[in-house]
Motif scaffolding. Structure first.
Motif, PDB file in Angstrom:
ATOM      1  N   PHE A 133      36.236  25.962  34.701  1.00 57.54           N
ATOM      2  CA  PHE A 133      36.492  24.744  35.779  1.00 57.54           C
ATOM      3  C   PHE A 133      36.335  24.993  37.254  1.00 57.54           C
ATOM      4  CE2 PHE A 133      39.456  22.362  32.660  1.00 57.54           C
ATOM      5  CZ  PHE A 133      38.620  21.037  32.990  1.00 57.54           C
ATOM      6  N   LEU A 134      36.396  26.366  37.506  1.00 60.61           N
ATOM      7  CA  LEU A 134      36.194  26.916  38.874  1.00 60.61           C
ATOM      8  C   LEU A 134      34.844  26.453  39.350  1.00 60.61           C
ATOM      9  CD1 LEU A 134      37.600  30.482  38.868  1.00 60.61           C
ATOM     10  CD2 LEU A 134      38.723  28.643  39.886  1.00 60.61           C
ATOM     11  N   VAL A 135      33.887  26.444  38.728  1.00 60.37           N
ATOM     12  CA  VAL A 135      32.539  26.195  39.297  1.00 60.37           C
ATOM     13  C   VAL A 135      32.033  24.676  39.237  1.00 60.37           C
ATOM     14  CG1 VAL A 135      30.088  27.267  39.115  1.00 60.37           C
ATOM     15  CG2 VAL A 135      32.005  28.691  38.431  1.00 60.37           C
ATOM     16  N   PRO A 136      31.599  24.298  40.226  1.00 56.42           N
ATOM     17  CA  PRO A 136      31.012  22.765  40.171  1.00 56.42           C
ATOM     18  C   PRO A 136      29.835  22.689  39.404  1.00 56.42           C
ATOM     19  CG  PRO A 136      30.870  23.411  42.134  1.00 56.42           C
ATOM     20  CD  PRO A 136      31.558  24.760  41.754  1.00 56.42           C
ATOM     21  N   SER A 137      29.623  23.088  38.379  1.00 55.40           N
ATOM     22  CA  SER A 137      28.379  22.826  37.531  1.00 55.40           C
ATOM     23  C   SER A 137      28.943  21.845  36.490  1.00 55.40           C
ATOM     24  CB  SER A 137      27.865  24.226  36.945  1.00 55.40           C
ATOM     25  OG  SER A 137      27.413  23.985  35.488  1.00 55.40           O
ATOM     26  N   PRO A 138      28.114  20.884  36.157  1.00 55.95           N
ATOM     27  CA  PRO A 138      28.322  19.752  35.262  1.00 55.95           C
ATOM     28  C   PRO A 138      28.429  20.446  33.586  1.00 55.95           C
ATOM     29  CG  PRO A 138      26.351  19.314  36.448  1.00 55.95           C
ATOM     30  CD  PRO A 138      26.623  20.434  36.919  1.00 55.95           C
ATOM     31  N   PHE A 139      27.486  21.617  33.617  1.00 57.70           N
ATOM     32  CA  PHE A 139      27.727  22.006  32.216  1.00 57.70           C
ATOM     33  C   PHE A 139      28.996  22.701  31.954  1.00 57.70           C
ATOM     34  CE2 PHE A 139      23.256  22.025  33.711  1.00 57.70           C
ATOM     35  CZ  PHE A 139      22.809  21.231  32.781  1.00 57.70           C
TER      36      PHE A 139
ATOM     37  N   GLN B 123      31.644  22.452  33.530  1.00 59.72           N
ATOM     38  CA  GLN B 123      32.764  21.325  33.592  1.00 59.72           C
ATOM     39  C   GLN B 123      33.056  20.703  31.990  1.00 59.72           C
ATOM     40  OE1 GLN B 123      35.036  20.640  36.283  1.00 59.72           O
ATOM     41  NE2 GLN B 123      34.263  22.155  37.394  1.00 59.72           N
ATOM     42  N   ALA B 124      31.819  20.295  31.600  1.00 59.38           N
ATOM     43  CA  ALA B 124      31.811  19.433  30.421  1.00 59.38           C
ATOM     44  C   ALA B 124      32.224  20.398  29.273  1.00 59.38           C
ATOM     45  CB  ALA B 124      30.781  18.795  30.152  1.00 59.38           C
TER      46      ALA B 124
ATOM     47  N   ASN C 136      36.074  20.944  29.544  1.00 61.89           N
ATOM     48  CA  ASN C 136      36.963  19.844  28.860  1.00 61.89           C
ATOM     49  C   ASN C 136      36.957  19.922  27.318  1.00 61.89           C
ATOM     50  OD1 ASN C 136      38.364  17.904  30.865  1.00 61.89           O
ATOM     51  ND2 ASN C 136      36.371  18.008  31.753  1.00 61.89           N
TER      52      ASN C 136
END
Lengths: 284, 155, 635
Positions: free
Chosen positions: A104-110, A112-113, A116
């Motif tokens: 979650f720390l890194v704002p990368s869509p991959f 983040q998804a 989740n």
């Protein structure tokens, strides 16, 4: 003595894990009529990753990775110390949560998804494992592993359906198809390895190492279903793992919604049947 | 002992990331053919990992143009060293038949340092595997020398 | 000694509350509030020192005091009736009229020879509650001092309403302390109603339409609880001719002849603790200024309901009612956790999590073994501390970023590094071993293993809990990939309460075995549920190595923290993988026409599975059915 067992477990588990994972890859290759890598390939992978240039995507990533590894090691140590099953599982969950937080720390869509989806995977398997452990408690009268070894009959006889439920959890935890939803073994197939996308080099090596510990832990839990003879245990483990590999090879990846729905309904139904039977006093 | 294992592992586990700079897909198909049961490069520990942050070897096919050179460079930069680059096919080597086009930069080595060139149009799978093996020798050299990581040429 | 402490714990905040209303000036008020807080903390610590006691101070048994309470009781109900009429709410009016009638009939015709109240009773459970109420309550009041200034500044109030606010907070704390120390059912009822009224006034403090509506909701739902409590009290007196709580429990222990009044008491506890289907008032309560929410959710109000059920748990041990309470509690634990997953409003997630955890506590009270009650008490302690911490952090964040949406807290570490770290730690104390909440959950699951429905619901709820917390904790610490953050200014009166609460969450968790053996164990007779040797809590069914695990955890944490310092040399920092088209700034990419485009990321809220719209109906219907079954089995 307990401490010695625990330490021995922590030291030996990665080697056993390497053999299991290497065997897994060879067997998978055989299923696909390939030769496959050498048996020690997982060791090579980890050693190579360890030697790579340190590269991180967020300053707290190492924190999460080290805690993930430590949690996996402590849970294996507790397992070999024949401690409380529920406690072992909760300690293991610390690692799983920190792996997710790291992603979650890194704002990368991959990532983040992936994070989740990993949470949904945790959501899917956690209740099942707790219920299986409760089933074990109902049979042995204790959550301690030592109580299982004191039994004169294998657990499998009284908990056949819960063993299948455990199999579901096992598949999700080992990230095998159809449940390799948060992080596939093959990045180009799904989400660039989802929850693992942003870890690289040494961090990834530590995660792979932790994953070996988790594999051993989960196989260890599996072995508890046949504790009365070594051969029974070996056969059970080999069969279970073989089935895992077969399932991995013959099934496609499914969506997390399907996973949540199908695993909860099947898993809860199977466990309810098995538990009701235990509550009503049924024993073999 | 540990150092030996690490050094040995360096060439036993090359993970690839494959970037197509606008190839006609000829070389791409040949590259992927290496992963099929017929060639089975996993014998050498090769995995098509598909994520630059996990990869050791960058395989580039196709002509580099002004648009995708930034992407190529960024993917290269996101790979942790030691890392090697293998350019595949006529286009990857020099721009191929497109080299005179208005938007073309040229071969891969115009943007990032290339370690191994695999010629062919398309390059044969055997040649690509050979190229990867060549690259591994370089990888272990880099590892032994402990060279600092190479920066990209063009910015 | 005990009498003096009792006075300073109950009367002192009430007097201070009156003084708050009368004395002018902000600085006088701050000094007064600060002094009261310090007195409360000091007296509660001294009360612990003093140990368990049961006594009847002279003034409590005087006829004057009894008359005063009687008059105050009717005045209180009259006030509630007045609000019912004022806000045109028929339920409140009817319920308060019923209470007035029942109380009048009870005091005039039934209550005979019971002139003096039964006095005070202070066992370890009460001691723990007093300590929580006084310390967490005082810290929240301290925090409220700068908070309310900012709050009123933000609302652009011309005339400050702070005297009323702080008076209510202090009155609330005083009433709670009195409630957990009394041994008289009628006095208990009186203080129970005071907390209801205080919460009503506090929720409606801002005076706008939403807060008024929600405060009325709180009042009518809690009036149900008040009525149930009063009816239960009257029925108990009719049968047993005593209002002495300890005597009642002693007489009822092990018999299932008197389940109806006990069932009514449980209903009262359930409404106060906002259990399903009474959850609506607590969800509405979040419109109030954050210190109110913190107070309602952590140490006071909802804990009064939980305390009531735990206090009377021995009376219905082993009965069908007990099982019903366990099932109802477990159902609330599960359903509130599921509803929390569908929420992206941070305060609402906190509210659902409170409801959920209280459900767990009540489930433990319903399981009603020695181990389960231990779990319940430990959960009360750890939940109060962690939840107060989380609400206060939430208040700071809301004032800073102007939003309650969890998605707006993405990368909060860049904006408010200190608060982000504290709230992340706070969240982790809620879900991870070896912290106390998980110790409690572990005990709960181990003791629930004998009850199929409870077990299934606890297992599912436990997994759901992990998801909504981990999801939130995860996005807070993310920030600029270089890990840089702006320096953050936290006022001292906000920082020290936060740090104290975080510190106590950790220290209390470490000392859980000690708390058990020194505080909780003494209230039980018979063999101990857990043996505590070398910091390991163990019994025949399992073991939890609290202190060894803590030692490992602290070691690992420090090591890992050292490995991830800000300027760790050698580690190359790479931007996130964006398919090779990442822009200069973090989380952006080069879009069409070379435009820098921001990527939008959001967590899964799974409203198709866990949305309020989808679940609320089913959950409320099921919960109503369960409550009816609970009353049904008592008959």
């Amino acid at each position: 003595m307990t401490l010695v067992y625990a330490l021995l477990g922590v030291v030996l588990a990665p080697f056993a894990g390497i053999l299991v994972a290497g065997f897994d890859r060879i067997l998978t290759a055989k299923f696909q009529s390939r030769t496959g890598p050498p048996l020690l390939q997982p060791l090579y992978d980890i050693a190579k990753l360890w030697a790579k240039e340190p590269m991180i995507a967020h300053r707290f990533q190492p924190l999460c990775v080290y805690i993930y590894l430590a949690a996996a090691m402590v849970s294996v140590a507790l397992f070999f110390a024949q401690s409380d099953l529920l406690l072992i599982f909760f300690v293991q969950a610390v690692g799983a949560i920190f792996l997710v937080i790291g992603a979650f720390l890194v704002p990368s869509p991959f990532s983040q998804a992936g994070a989740n989806r990993e949470l949904i995977q945790i959501l899917t398997y956690e209740p099942l494992i707790i219920i299986v452990l409760a089933g074990i408690y109902l049979t042995t009268g204790s959550f301690n592993i030592s109580a299982i070894y004191a039994m004169d009959k294998p657990l499998l006889i009284n908990l056949p359906l819960l063993f299948i439920v455990f199999g579901y959890a096992l598949t999700i935890k080992l990230r095998k198809s159809p449940f390799d939803i948060s992080a596939s073994h093959h990045a180009h197939q799904e989400l660039v390895r989802g929850v693992l996308t942003e870890y690289s080099g040494r961090m990834l090596a530590l995660i792979e190492l932790a994953h070996l510990y988790e594999t051993i832990l989960i196989l260890g839990l599996c072995s508890l279903f046949w504790t009365t003879s070594i051969w029974g245990m070996v056969v059970l483990l080999a069969l279970t793992y073989l089935i895992e590999i077969v399932v991995d090879n013959i099934s496609a990846r499914m969506s997390f919604r399907w996973m949540l729905k199908s695993v909860w309904t099947t898993g809860l139904a199977l466990s309810a049947i098995n538990l009701i039977w235990l509550y009503s006093g049924g024993r073999f | 002992m540990l150092k030996k294992i690490v050094e040995h592992s360096q060439i036993k586990s090359p993970w690839l990331v494959h970037y197509d700079c606008g190839s006609c897909n000829g070389c791409d198909i040949e590259t992927l053919a290496c992963l099929t049961p017929l060639y089975d490069v996993e014998r050498f520990g090769v995995l098509n990992i598909g994520n630059p942050k996990h990869a050791d070897v960058l395989i580039v096919t196709g002509t580099v143009n002004k648009r995708n050179k930034k992407v190529l460079k960024q993917i290269y930069d996101q790979m942790p060293s030691p890392k090697i680059v293998i350019a595949i096919g006529a286009c990857g080597l020099s721009g191929g038949i497109f080299r005179e086009a208005y938007n073309v930069v040229g071969g891969v080595d115009k943007v990032i340092p290339v370690d191994v060139y695999v010629p062919g149009c398309p390059a044969k799978p055997e040649a690509i595997i050979d190229g990867v093996v060549e690259g591994l020798a370089k990888l272990s050299e880099i590892q032994k020398a402990g060279k600092p990581k190479k920066e990209a040429i063009a910015s | 000694m005990f009498e003096i402490l009792y006075t300073s714990l109950t009367l002192c905040p009430i007097v201070a509350a009156l003084a708050c209303l009368i004395l002018p000036g902000k600085s006088t008020r701050s000094a007064l509030v600060g002094m009261t807080g310090i007195i409360l903390i000091a007296s509660s610590v001294m009360l612990i020192w003093n140990g368990p006691v049961s006594s009847t101070p002279a003034f409590l048994s005087s006829a004057k005091f009894t008359t005063f309470i009687q008059i105050a009781d009717f005045a209180l109900l009259g006030l509630i009736l007045y609000f019912g009429i004022k806000f045109n709410n028929r339920i409140i009016s009817v319920l308060s009229l019923v209470q007035i009638a029942v109380l009048a009939a009870f005091e005039l015709f039934i209550l005979d020879g019971h002139g003096a109240p039964a006095g005070l009773f202070c066992d370890n459970l009460s001691l723990i509650m007093v300590l929580l109420i006084s310390i967490a309550g005082s810290l929240i009041v301290f925090y409220a001092l700068p908070y309310m200034d900012y709050h009123e500044h933000h609302l652009k109030l011309t005339k400050t309403r702070q005297p009323r606010f702080f008076a209510l907070l202090l009155l609330f704390i005083g009433a709670m302390n009195a409630l957990v120390l009394t041994n008289d059912l009628l006095l208990f009822y009186f203080f129970f109603e005071i907390t209801t009224l205080c919460s009503f006034l506090l929720i409606g403090h801002d005076g706008n339409k939403v807060s008024r509506e929600n405060s009325v909701t709180a009042l009518w739902i809690n009036s149900i609880g008040g009525t149930a409590l009063l009816l239960g009290t009257v029925m108990i007196y009719l049968q047993l001719h005593t209002l002495d709580i300890q005597a009642v429990i002693g007489k009822l222990q092990g018999s299932d002849a008197m389940l109806i009044p006990l069932g009514l008491l449980c209903v009262a506890g359930f409404t106060k603790a906002a259990q399903m289907p009474f959850q609506k008032w607590l969800l509405g309560a979040m419109v109030a200024p954050t210190p109110t929410s913190a107070l309602l959710h952590s140490a006071t109000m909802v804990k009064a309901g939980v305390y009531l059920v735990i206090r009377f748990a021995p009376a219905f041990q082993g009965t069908a009612l007990s099982t019903a309470v366990a099932v109802c509690g477990a159902f609330t634990f599960l359903s509130a956790a599921a509803l929390a997953i569908g929420q992206r409003n941070g305060k609402k997630v906190l509210a659902y999590s409170t409801i959920s955890n209280l459900g767990l506590i009540l489930a433990c009270a319903g399981i009603n073994t020695h181990a389960a009650i231990t779990a319940a008490i430990l959960l009360v302690i750890f939940h109060a501390v962690s939840k107060a911490l989380l609400f206060l952090c939430m208040g700071s964040i809301e004032q800073h970023i102007g939003s309650r949406d969890i998605e707006d807290m993405r990368g909060l570490f860049g904006e408010m590094p200190k608060t982000a770290m504290i709230i992340t730690m706070g969240i982790l104390t809620m879900i991870l071993p070896p912290f106390g909440m998980l110790l409690g959950k572990w005990m709960a699951i181990e003791s629930a293993a004998g009850n199929l429905f409870t077990l299934l619901m606890l297992a599912l709820g436990s997994a759901l809990t992990v998801v909504y917390w981990a999801r939130w904790a995860g996005i807070l610490m993310g920030s600029d990939y270089k890990g840089e953050s702006r320096p953050e200014h936290l006022p001292d009166m906000a920082r020290y309460p936060l740090l104290t609460l975080l510190g106590s969450a950790i220290v209390l968790s470490i000392s859980a075995p000690f708390i058990y053996s020194k505080m909780i164990l003494a209230d039980f007779t018979g063999t101990a549920a857990y043996a505590t040797t070398n910091g390991v809590m163990a019994n025949a069914s399992g073991s939890f190595a609290v202190i060894p695990l803590f030692m490992i955890a602290i070691g690992v944490f420090l090591f890992a923290l050292a490995k991830s310092g800000p300027g760790k040399k050698g580690a190359k920092i790479a931007g996130p993988y964006m398919s090779g088209i990442s822009g200069e700034e973090n989380g952006t990419y080069v879009g069409p026409m070379n435009k820098i485009t921001g990527s939008v990321q959001s967590n899964y809220y799974l409203s198709a599975f866990f949305g309020e719209k989808r679940l609320s109906g089913v959950v409320n219907a099921t919960a109503c059915a369960l409550i009816l079954i609970m009353i049904g089995v008592s008959i």
